[in-house]
Design a protein around this motif. Structure first.
Motif, mmCIF file in Angstrom:
data_model
loop_
_atom_site.group_PDB
_atom_site.id
_atom_site.type_symbol
_atom_site.label_atom_id
_atom_site.label_comp_id
_atom_site.label_asym_id
_atom_site.label_seq_id
_atom_site.Cartn_x
_atom_site.Cartn_y
_atom_site.Cartn_z
ATOM 1 N N LEU A 62 55.410 -4.960 -9.914
ATOM 2 C CA LEU A 62 54.146 -5.432 -9.347
ATOM 3 C C LEU A 62 53.081 -5.592 -10.433
ATOM 4 O O LEU A 62 52.327 -6.585 -10.445
ATOM 5 N N ILE A 63 53.027 -4.634 -11.367
ATOM 6 C CA ILE A 63 52.049 -4.710 -12.455
ATOM 7 C C ILE A 63 52.320 -5.932 -13.336
ATOM 8 O O ILE A 63 51.395 -6.654 -13.746
ATOM 9 N N ARG A 64 53.606 -6.193 -13.610
ATOM 10 C CA ARG A 64 53.957 -7.376 -14.415
ATOM 11 C C ARG A 64 53.633 -8.669 -13.662
ATOM 12 O O ARG A 64 53.141 -9.638 -14.248
ATOM 13 N N GLN A 65 53.911 -8.679 -12.363
ATOM 14 C CA GLN A 65 53.639 -9.864 -11.547
ATOM 15 C C GLN A 65 52.158 -10.243 -11.600
ATOM 16 O O GLN A 65 51.803 -11.429 -11.677
ATOM 17 N N LEU A 66 51.285 -9.242 -11.579
ATOM 18 C CA LEU A 66 49.841 -9.486 -11.562
ATOM 19 C C LEU A 66 49.232 -9.524 -12.961
ATOM 20 O O LEU A 66 48.009 -9.672 -13.099
ATOM 21 N N LYS A 109 37.676 -10.520 -14.254
ATOM 22 C CA LYS A 109 38.922 -10.187 -14.939
ATOM 23 C C LYS A 109 38.737 -9.063 -15.957
ATOM 24 O O LYS A 109 39.691 -8.394 -16.348
ATOM 25 N N ASP A 110 37.498 -8.847 -16.401
ATOM 26 C CA ASP A 110 37.229 -7.779 -17.368
ATOM 27 C C ASP A 110 36.849 -6.461 -16.699
ATOM 28 O O ASP A 110 36.622 -5.460 -17.380
ATOM 29 N N ALA A 111 36.759 -6.471 -15.374
ATOM 30 C CA ALA A 111 36.392 -5.246 -14.650
ATOM 31 C C ALA A 111 37.586 -4.292 -14.608
ATOM 32 O O ALA A 111 38.739 -4.705 -14.774
ATOM 33 N N PRO A 112 37.349 -2.992 -14.382
ATOM 34 C CA PRO A 112 38.457 -2.029 -14.294
ATOM 35 C C PRO A 112 39.423 -2.380 -13.168
ATOM 36 O O PRO A 112 39.011 -2.793 -12.081
ATOM 37 N N ASN A 113 40.715 -2.214 -13.448
ATOM 38 C CA ASN A 113 41.764 -2.426 -12.444
ATOM 39 C C ASN A 113 42.177 -1.082 -11.853
ATOM 40 O O ASN A 113 42.712 -0.224 -12.562
ATOM 41 N N LEU A 114 41.940 -0.895 -10.561
ATOM 42 C CA LEU A 114 42.274 0.354 -9.882
ATOM 43 C C LEU A 114 43.508 0.134 -9.013
ATOM 44 O O LEU A 114 43.527 -0.774 -8.176
ATOM 45 N N VAL A 115 44.536 0.959 -9.221
ATOM 46 C CA VAL A 115 45.781 0.864 -8.450
ATOM 47 C C VAL A 115 45.934 2.139 -7.633
ATOM 48 O O VAL A 115 45.934 3.249 -8.193
ATOM 49 N N PHE A 116 46.092 1.985 -6.315
ATOM 50 C CA PHE A 116 46.145 3.133 -5.399
ATOM 51 C C PHE A 116 47.582 3.351 -4.914
ATOM 52 O O PHE A 116 48.234 2.423 -4.428
ATOM 53 N N LEU A 158 33.665 2.056 -2.387
ATOM 54 C CA LEU A 158 33.825 1.888 -3.824
ATOM 55 C C LEU A 158 32.922 0.779 -4.363
ATOM 56 O O LEU A 158 32.507 -0.126 -3.633
ATOM 57 N N ASP A 159 32.669 0.845 -5.660
ATOM 58 C CA ASP A 159 31.895 -0.191 -6.344
ATOM 59 C C ASP A 159 32.586 -1.544 -6.166
ATOM 60 O O ASP A 159 33.794 -1.676 -6.403
ATOM 61 N N ARG A 160 31.856 -2.562 -5.786
ATOM 62 C CA ARG A 160 32.406 -3.875 -5.478
ATOM 63 C C ARG A 160 32.897 -4.616 -6.727
ATOM 64 O O ARG A 160 33.605 -5.618 -6.617
ATOM 65 N N SER A 161 32.508 -4.153 -7.912
ATOM 66 C CA SER A 161 32.901 -4.863 -9.131
ATOM 67 C C SER A 161 34.338 -4.552 -9.557
ATOM 68 O O SER A 161 34.911 -5.259 -10.387
ATOM 69 N N PHE A 162 34.916 -3.487 -9.005
ATOM 70 C CA PHE A 162 36.275 -3.119 -9.394
ATOM 71 C C PHE A 162 37.300 -4.120 -8.866
ATOM 72 O O PHE A 162 37.131 -4.694 -7.787
ATOM 73 N N ASN A 163 38.396 -4.285 -9.615
ATOM 74 C CA ASN A 163 39.565 -4.997 -9.116
ATOM 75 C C ASN A 163 40.473 -3.967 -8.436
ATOM 76 O O ASN A 163 40.864 -2.975 -9.069
ATOM 77 N N ILE A 164 40.800 -4.187 -7.184
ATOM 78 C CA ILE A 164 41.485 -3.175 -6.377
ATOM 79 C C ILE A 164 42.887 -3.655 -5.985
ATOM 80 O O ILE A 164 43.042 -4.723 -5.390
ATOM 81 N N LEU A 165 43.900 -2.836 -6.310
ATOM 82 C CA LEU A 165 45.276 -3.128 -5.899
ATOM 83 C C LEU A 165 45.795 -1.990 -5.026
ATOM 84 O O LEU A 165 45.825 -0.826 -5.453
ATOM 85 N N THR A 166 46.164 -2.324 -3.794
ATOM 86 C CA THR A 166 46.847 -1.366 -2.908
ATOM 87 C C THR A 166 48.164 -1.998 -2.474
ATOM 88 O O THR A 166 48.282 -3.223 -2.416
ATOM 89 N N TYR A 167 49.143 -1.157 -2.187
ATOM 90 C CA TYR A 167 50.421 -1.682 -1.714
ATOM 91 C C TYR A 167 51.169 -0.630 -0.931
ATOM 92 O O TYR A 167 50.881 0.572 -1.020
ATOM 93 N N ASP A 168 52.124 -1.088 -0.122
ATOM 94 C CA ASP A 168 53.006 -0.184 0.620
ATOM 95 C C ASP A 168 54.302 -0.056 -0.163
ATOM 96 O O ASP A 168 54.969 -1.067 -0.430
ATOM 97 N N PHE A 169 54.659 1.159 -0.579
ATOM 98 C CA PHE A 169 55.916 1.258 -1.327
ATOM 99 C C PHE A 169 57.130 1.234 -0.403
ATOM 100 O O PHE A 169 57.007 1.230 0.820
ATOM 101 N N TYR A 170 58.279 1.189 -0.986
ATOM 102 C CA TYR A 170 59.575 0.951 -0.329
ATOM 103 C C TYR A 170 59.712 1.689 1.009
ATOM 104 O O TYR A 170 59.546 2.899 1.090
ATOM 105 N N GLY A 171 60.009 0.923 2.068
ATOM 106 C CA GLY A 171 60.275 1.518 3.378
ATOM 107 C C GLY A 171 59.058 2.062 4.085
ATOM 108 O O GLY A 171 59.189 2.758 5.090
#
Length: 507
Positions: A81-85, A20-27, A45-58
């Protein structure tokens, strides 16, 4: 993938959480693509990172509603999405259109952004600089999706391979035309606003920024991108060799290596002496002044036919070739006058209206191959992919212009102009001086005859309008000048003589 239920659609995302203290990367993916574009890069990528990917609208698996895709909609879903997580601090990574979004969001919500990685960020720093590219993209998109896809692949990938193309095309074909055209139209609108000031925004950016730019990016050359990236106080710039715009496809390992190092580094501004900073400010002032007069155009094709001979120019350098063979110059001119993209059926109607369909198609295929070969034979490799051909359409991958097209536009403008009678008369006389009907004789196509007839007809209309107005104003000296020069465009034979006789009888 997980699902976030929004007002009237479902957003699909994937969040790999480690420490939870690792960097949060949003793509943030590019327009037309989806989260799958990051797959090969994420594997490095470094395995310690928290990784967020998503498909935007449509895009991808994310659904859509009746609402148009807009910057506000994308911003709202990103924040939801950021608030949800419950992510309070994030590193944003965006590619092309995704880089534009990441940059804007970092300016709007700096409190949640730790750093930016902007891949192939489009440095359209001048107002109106995106007009032609955006309009051409929309035209291709609406004319022929296959043609649009080919252009996207050719510009985005280096080299274009089957495996990369398959992934890209699978993503593109999930996206509706409106969900591509509408954000492009919004970008054009933003770029044309009176207060548009990208350089000002770059100067205001206080977050650490890593710019990654492909060596073969066709939209904006890497050297210029490097210059404009220097406006970001805490920025650094890297050119990725053997890559075009879609670096995560072309060089995922190199991009991941730089991203790993950047996220783990202190990301402090580069140390510069006061003298170095002064020199940098002076350099930037020079660049801004030099860049103001006109946008950067690296793919500019111009054709001239109104002189004694036909000339074709690529970025101001003349292209020599057998333009008189296989209808090459007429075919090229037709494409240029149609804003660089036409349906094959339109070409058949223009060039072979009386020919049997199969025979006409074969002839057009031969003519297009000859025209394509003229460009492929040039030493400048940047012109080799000028012509994009699909089963149904043909397009020119460049900013195009012809002297006859400019001439026709100017006389059409004069036909409806509201300027002074004197200035309109002088403009008309200049147009008459440039009018050379004998040029038509060197062209054989019926559509060329109709083109020159249209020009002559509009000049005739302008002459008739001007003569009546000049007569009412009592300016008979200008009437005589127009009658003397205008015989080659008179509405009917004897028109100028009738006016001359009427003037003599008046005396």
């Amino acid at each position: 993938m997980s699902i976030l239920k929004l007002t009237d659609y479902a957003l699909h995302y994937n969040f790999i959480r480690g420490d939870k203290d690792a960097p949060n990367l949003v793509f943030i993916h590019d327009l037309c693509l989806d989260a799958g574009m990051w797959e090969k890069l994420l594997a490095k990528l470094d395995r310690s990172f928290n990784i967020l990917t998503y498909d935007f609208y449509g895009h991808g698996r994310t659904t859509e509603s009746d609402a148009p895709l807009s910057f506000k909609l994308l911003s709202d879903e990103f924040l939801a999405l950021i608030r949800q997580l419950k992510l309070s601090r994030i590193h944003l990574i965006g590619c092309r259109f995704g880089a534009v979004l990441a940059f804007e969001w970092a300016l709007q919500t700096p409190e949640i952004i730790e750093s930016l990685v902007l891949i192939s960020f489009p440095f359209y720093v001048q107002k109106g600089g995106y007009n032609h590219e955006g309009a051409t993209t929309i035209q291709l998109l609406k004319l022929d999706r296959n043609l649009f896809e080919k252009k996207y692949l050719m510009e985005g990938l280096h080299p274009v391979t089957i495996s990369k193309s398959r992934t890209v095309l699978q993503a593109i074909r999930r996206v509706s035309t409106s969900n591509v055209a509408e954000p492009i139209e919004e970008l054009i609108s933003i770029n044309n606003r009176q207060n548009f000031d990208l350089i000002g925004k770059l100067k205001r950016m206080q977050k650490p920024v890593l710019f990654l730019h492909g060596e073969y990016d066709p939209s904006f050359p890497a050297p210029l991108a490097m210059i404009f990236s220097n406006y970001v106080f805490n920025g650094r710039f890297m050119v990725i060799p053997d890559a075009s715009c879609l670096i995560p496809f072309d060089q995922p390992k190199a991009a991941a290596h730089l991203l790993n190092h950047f996220i783990k580094s202190r990301r402090t501004p580069p140390l510069l002496t006061p003298e170095s900073r002064r020199m940098m400010r002076t350099f930037n002032e020079i660049i801004e002044k030099a860049y103001q007069p006109q946008p950067v155009r690296r793919r500019f094709l111009r054709m001239t036919i109104l002189g004694e001979n036909t000339h074709v120019y690529w970025n101001s350098r003349e292209i020599h070739g057998k333009w008189n063979q296989r209808n090459a110059r007429e075919l090229l001119l037709f494409l240029i006058l149609n804003r660089g993209a036409v349906k094959r059926d339109t070409l058949l109607d223009a060039f072979t209206p009386e020919m049997v369909l199969d025979q006409a198609r074969n002839r057009l295929r031969v003519q297009l191959n000859h025209l394509n070969q003229l460009f492929r034979n040039q030493p400048d490799s940047s012109i080799h992919d000028l012509i994009i051909v699909s089963r149904d359409s043909v397009a020119l991958n460049a900013d195009v212009q012809s002297d006859v097209g400019v001439y026709l536009h100017n006389i059409e403008s004069l036909l409806w102009a509201n300027g002074s009678l004197s200035s309109r008369s002088e403009s008309f006389l200049r147009f008459l001086a440039d009018y050379r009907p004998e040029v038509q004789k060197s062209f054989r196509s019926e559509w060329m005859r109709q083109l020159f007839e249209t020009i002559r007809s509009k000049l005739s209309q302008i002459m008739a309008q001007l003569l009546i107005s000049l007569k009412d104003a009592g300016d008979f000296s200008t009437i005589h000048r127009i009658l003397k020069a205008g015989r080659k465009v008179e509405p009917y034979k004897g028109f100028c003589d009738e006016w001359s006789d009427a003037l003599r009888h008046r005396k």
